[in-house]
Design a protein around this motif. Structure first.
Motif, PDB file in Angstrom:
ATOM      1  N   ASN A 175       0.834  -1.209   0.000  1.00 19.98           N
ATOM      2  CA  ASN A 175       0.000   0.000   0.000  1.00 19.98           C
ATOM      3  C   ASN A 175       0.874   1.265   0.000  1.00 19.98           C
ATOM      4  OD1 ASN A 175      -2.300   1.674   0.377  1.00 19.98           O
ATOM      5  ND2 ASN A 175      -1.930   1.685   2.581  1.00 19.98           N
ATOM      6  N   PRO A 176       0.550   2.274  -0.846  1.00 19.98           N
ATOM      7  CA  PRO A 176      -0.488   2.271  -1.887  1.00 19.98           C
ATOM      8  C   PRO A 176       0.013   1.634  -3.178  1.00 19.98           C
ATOM      9  CG  PRO A 176       0.526   4.429  -1.773  1.00 19.98           C
ATOM     10  CD  PRO A 176       1.155   3.617  -0.669  1.00 19.98           C
ATOM     11  N   TRP A 177      -0.923   1.168  -3.988  1.00 19.33           N
ATOM     12  CA  TRP A 177      -0.621   0.512  -5.255  1.00 19.33           C
ATOM     13  C   TRP A 177      -0.588   1.568  -6.355  1.00 19.33           C
ATOM     14  CZ3 TRP A 177      -0.055  -4.862  -5.932  1.00 19.33           C
ATOM     15  CH2 TRP A 177       0.048  -5.295  -7.262  1.00 19.33           C
ATOM     16  N   ARG A 178       0.514   1.646  -7.089  1.00 24.04           N
ATOM     17  CA  ARG A 178       0.665   2.617  -8.180  1.00 24.04           C
ATOM     18  C   ARG A 178       0.585   1.898  -9.518  1.00 24.04           C
ATOM     19  NH1 ARG A 178      -0.227   7.987  -8.808  1.00 24.04           N
ATOM     20  NH2 ARG A 178       1.351   9.043 -10.074  1.00 24.04           N
ATOM     21  N   TYR A 309      15.795   4.270 -11.077  1.00 24.24           N
ATOM     22  CA  TYR A 309      15.125   4.722  -9.859  1.00 24.24           C
ATOM     23  C   TYR A 309      14.271   3.589  -9.294  1.00 24.24           C
ATOM     24  CZ  TYR A 309      16.327   9.501 -11.259  1.00 24.24           C
ATOM     25  OH  TYR A 309      16.997  10.645 -11.619  1.00 24.24           O
ATOM     26  N   GLN A 310      14.167   3.570  -7.974  1.00 24.68           N
ATOM     27  CA  GLN A 310      13.277   2.636  -7.292  1.00 24.68           C
ATOM     28  C   GLN A 310      12.164   3.422  -6.612  1.00 24.68           C
ATOM     29  OE1 GLN A 310      16.000   0.520  -4.688  1.00 24.68           O
ATOM     30  NE2 GLN A 310      16.090  -1.234  -6.084  1.00 24.68           N
ATOM     31  N   TYR A 311      10.930   3.041  -6.937  1.00 24.95           N
ATOM     32  CA  TYR A 311       9.749   3.731  -6.400  1.00 24.95           C
ATOM     33  C   TYR A 311       9.553   3.367  -4.936  1.00 24.95           C
ATOM     34  CZ  TYR A 311       4.946   5.511  -6.283  1.00 24.95           C
ATOM     35  OH  TYR A 311       3.800   6.206  -5.992  1.00 24.95           O
ATOM     36  N   LYS A 312       9.405   4.384  -4.086  1.00 23.18           N
ATOM     37  CA  LYS A 312       9.356   4.162  -2.638  1.00 23.18           C
ATOM     38  C   LYS A 312       7.974   4.356  -2.024  1.00 23.18           C
ATOM     39  CE  LYS A 312      12.595   4.262  -0.024  1.00 23.18           C
ATOM     40  NZ  LYS A 312      13.263   3.242   0.812  1.00 23.18           N
ATOM     41  N   LYS A 313       7.071   5.008  -2.733  1.00 28.53           N
ATOM     42  CA  LYS A 313       5.771   5.355  -2.142  1.00 28.53           C
ATOM     43  C   LYS A 313       4.750   4.255  -2.444  1.00 28.53           C
ATOM     44  CE  LYS A 313       2.502   9.200  -1.813  1.00 28.53           C
ATOM     45  NZ  LYS A 313       2.094  10.522  -2.368  1.00 28.53           N
ATOM     46  N   GLY A 314       4.963   3.077  -1.871  1.00 27.89           N
ATOM     47  CA  GLY A 314       4.076   1.963  -2.159  1.00 27.89           C
ATOM     48  C   GLY A 314       4.690   1.028  -3.180  1.00 27.89           C
ATOM     49  N   GLN A 365       6.118  12.989 -11.260  1.00 21.11           N
ATOM     50  CA  GLN A 365       5.719  12.814  -9.866  1.00 21.11           C
ATOM     51  C   GLN A 365       6.207  11.479  -9.317  1.00 21.11           C
ATOM     52  OE1 GLN A 365       4.120  14.963  -7.593  1.00 21.11           O
ATOM     53  NE2 GLN A 365       4.913  13.304  -6.290  1.00 21.11           N
ATOM     54  N   ASP A 366       6.139  10.427 -10.133  1.00 20.53           N
ATOM     55  CA  ASP A 366       6.588   9.120  -9.681  1.00 20.53           C
ATOM     56  C   ASP A 366       8.094   9.113  -9.405  1.00 20.53           C
ATOM     57  OD1 ASP A 366       4.037   8.174  -9.791  1.00 20.53           O
ATOM     58  OD2 ASP A 366       4.267   7.127 -11.702  1.00 20.53           O
ATOM     59  N   LEU A 367       8.838   9.855 -10.198  1.00 18.36           N
ATOM     60  CA  LEU A 367      10.280   9.954  -9.952  1.00 18.36           C
ATOM     61  C   LEU A 367      10.565  10.724  -8.666  1.00 18.36           C
ATOM     62  CD1 LEU A 367      11.702  10.610 -13.541  1.00 18.36           C
ATOM     63  CD2 LEU A 367      11.896   8.527 -12.178  1.00 18.36           C
ATOM     64  N   GLN A 368       9.720  11.706  -8.372  1.00 19.93           N
ATOM     65  CA  GLN A 368       9.868  12.447  -7.123  1.00 19.93           C
ATOM     66  C   GLN A 368       9.647  11.542  -5.911  1.00 19.93           C
ATOM     67  OE1 GLN A 368      10.812  15.824  -6.890  1.00 19.93           O
ATOM     68  NE2 GLN A 368      11.235  15.404  -9.043  1.00 19.93           N
ATOM     69  N   ASP A 369       8.849  10.489  -6.114  1.00 23.20           N
ATOM     70  CA  ASP A 369       8.555   9.545  -5.036  1.00 23.20           C
ATOM     71  C   ASP A 369       9.476   8.328  -5.086  1.00 23.20           C
ATOM     72  OD1 ASP A 369       6.451  11.109  -4.042  1.00 23.20           O
ATOM     73  OD2 ASP A 369       5.027  10.233  -5.460  1.00 23.20           O
TER      74      ASP A 369
END
Length: 399
Positions: A175-178, A309-314, A365-369
């Motif tokens: 969670n959350p699912w992107r 990059y590795q996505y961190k927000k979910g 935005q996804d890169l920012q996260d």
């Protein structure tokens, strides 16, 4: 000692039988691959990146259906959101709406009891890709990974979301699912409809393509796009061709980065030509070994100048390819060998500059996260990770 010898003999025999099953099964499959080509269309496209918003819209459109609902999903779980989804379908069938639900044999978790209830309500239900003799092992690996919904032949959905609690942010680990999912109106609906009916015929042996009520007259929209279905080895050739036309930049977003040798060499060649490559993958993994399987490729790309990059927000489950601001590719296919060689997939090439800019805003935005991955991160001494990498390389075709 004798017992150990016979155990070894049995294991070798099983391995040889599976290899033979897979080799012959694949050869026969490739000989009769369903090659479907769709032209460039013009439709109105919307994009969803958050599960709760998608399913709120999706369920609202299902409830407004008047004539027919055709749905194909890879995964439908046996949980709260899935029960809500199935309840809507039963409600529409009770109203006299034709409802057809096609789900992958492996991905579906609907209980037999609930399937009986669906059929009792008048819903036409079928499994896609049920393993068949004589090549059970190979056929068990061929999954229908497409996600298609067509409502009254006028509204369509396609993309990365399935039906389950995790897709609406109800999973503590992921969670959350992107993810990214398209909503479509306009002339492109006819291609979604045709692909669903072709998959329905494959599963049920019932040909409904001649039924004109499924293909109402549709107006053109503003966004130029093209649906690209694939199975077998078609996706590898498609990706290779798309990457070959890059002149300035390539952006790849994928939950699983395990490219074929041909596609990987195309990426290395692009870096040699001075093309900027950015790759976005999850920090968290939802399946065993998939993260470690990517490291061999990512190391070489980073050494040559690619940005990873590795996505961190979910959990990042989106599948996207953007090349030179000229076109983007959104759909169901991951950037891995399973999607390239085994799964049935459906992607959408989009050529509209305004829509591509919208996608790029989402990607920004996804890169920012996300966090950048340095070569030292992947080379840091970790014997357990190294062991997992070796294991992943052995079975990377099936991850």
């Amino acid at each position: 000692m004798e017992i150990a010898f016979w155990i070894l003999v049995i294991l070798i025999g099983i391995t040889l039988l599976l290899a033979l099953d897979f080799t012959i099964g694949r050869r026969l499959h490739l000989a009769k691959v369903n090659k479907t080509y769709f032209p460039v269309r013009k439709s109105q496209l919307g994009i969803f990146t958050h599960g709760p918003e998608l399913f709120e819209d999706y369920f609202a459109e299902l409830r407004k259906a008047k004539e027919h609902i055709h749905i194909l999903f890879y995964i439908v779980k046996n949980d709260e959101i899935s029960h809500k989804f199935l309840a809507i379908l039963k409600e529409k069938a009770k109203e006299g709406v034709e409802v057809r639900l096609l789900v992958d044999w492996v991905g579906c978790s609907i209980s037999r009891k609930n399937i009986k209830k669906l059929k009792a309500h008048g819903i036409e239900f079928s499994y896609s890709q049920v393993p068949k003799f004589p090549f059970l092992f190979y056929n068990s690996q061929i999954r229908n990974h497409r996600k298609i919904t067509v409502i009254d032949g006028k509204i369509g959905y396609a993309g990365g979301y399935n039906v389950g609690n995790e897709y609406v942010d109800q999973d503590k680990k992921l969670n959350p699912w992107r993810d990214y999912h398209l909503k479509l109106t306009g002339e492109g609906i006819q291609d979604l409809q045709k692909k669903f009916l072709l998959d329905w015929e494959r599963a049920t042996k019932v040909n409904l393509l001649h039924n004109q009520q499924y293909f109402p007259s549709l107006q053109q929209g503003e966004t130029r796009h093209q649906f690209v279905p694939s199975e077998g080895k078609q996706l590898e050739a498609i990706l290779d061709e798309l990457l070959s036309v890059a002149e300035r930049s390539i952006f790849i977003g994928t939950p699983y980065f395990i490219p074929s040798e041909k596609v990987f060499n195309r990426l290395l060649s692009a870096l040699d030509r001075g093309i900027s490559i950015t790759i976005l993958v999850p920090f968290k993994a939802d399946h065993i070994l998939v993260k470690e399987a990517s490291y061999t490729y990512l190391r070489k790309l980073i050494k040559k100048g690619a940005s990873v990059y590795q996505y961190k927000k979910g959990f990042y489950h989106a599948k996207v390819l953007v090349i030179d601001d000229k076109f983007c590719d959104l759909g169901t296919a991951n950037f891995d060998k399973r999607s390239m060689f085994l799964n049935f997939e459906l992607n959408c090439l989009i050529f509209n500059r305004e829509f591509i800019e919208r996608v790029q805003t989402i990607l920004h935005q996804d890169l920012q996260d996300s966090r950048p991955v340095a070569l030292r991160d992947l080379n840091r001494f970790n014997p357990f990770r190294s062991l997992k990498e070796r294991a992943a390389q052995t079975v990377s075709y099936f991850l």
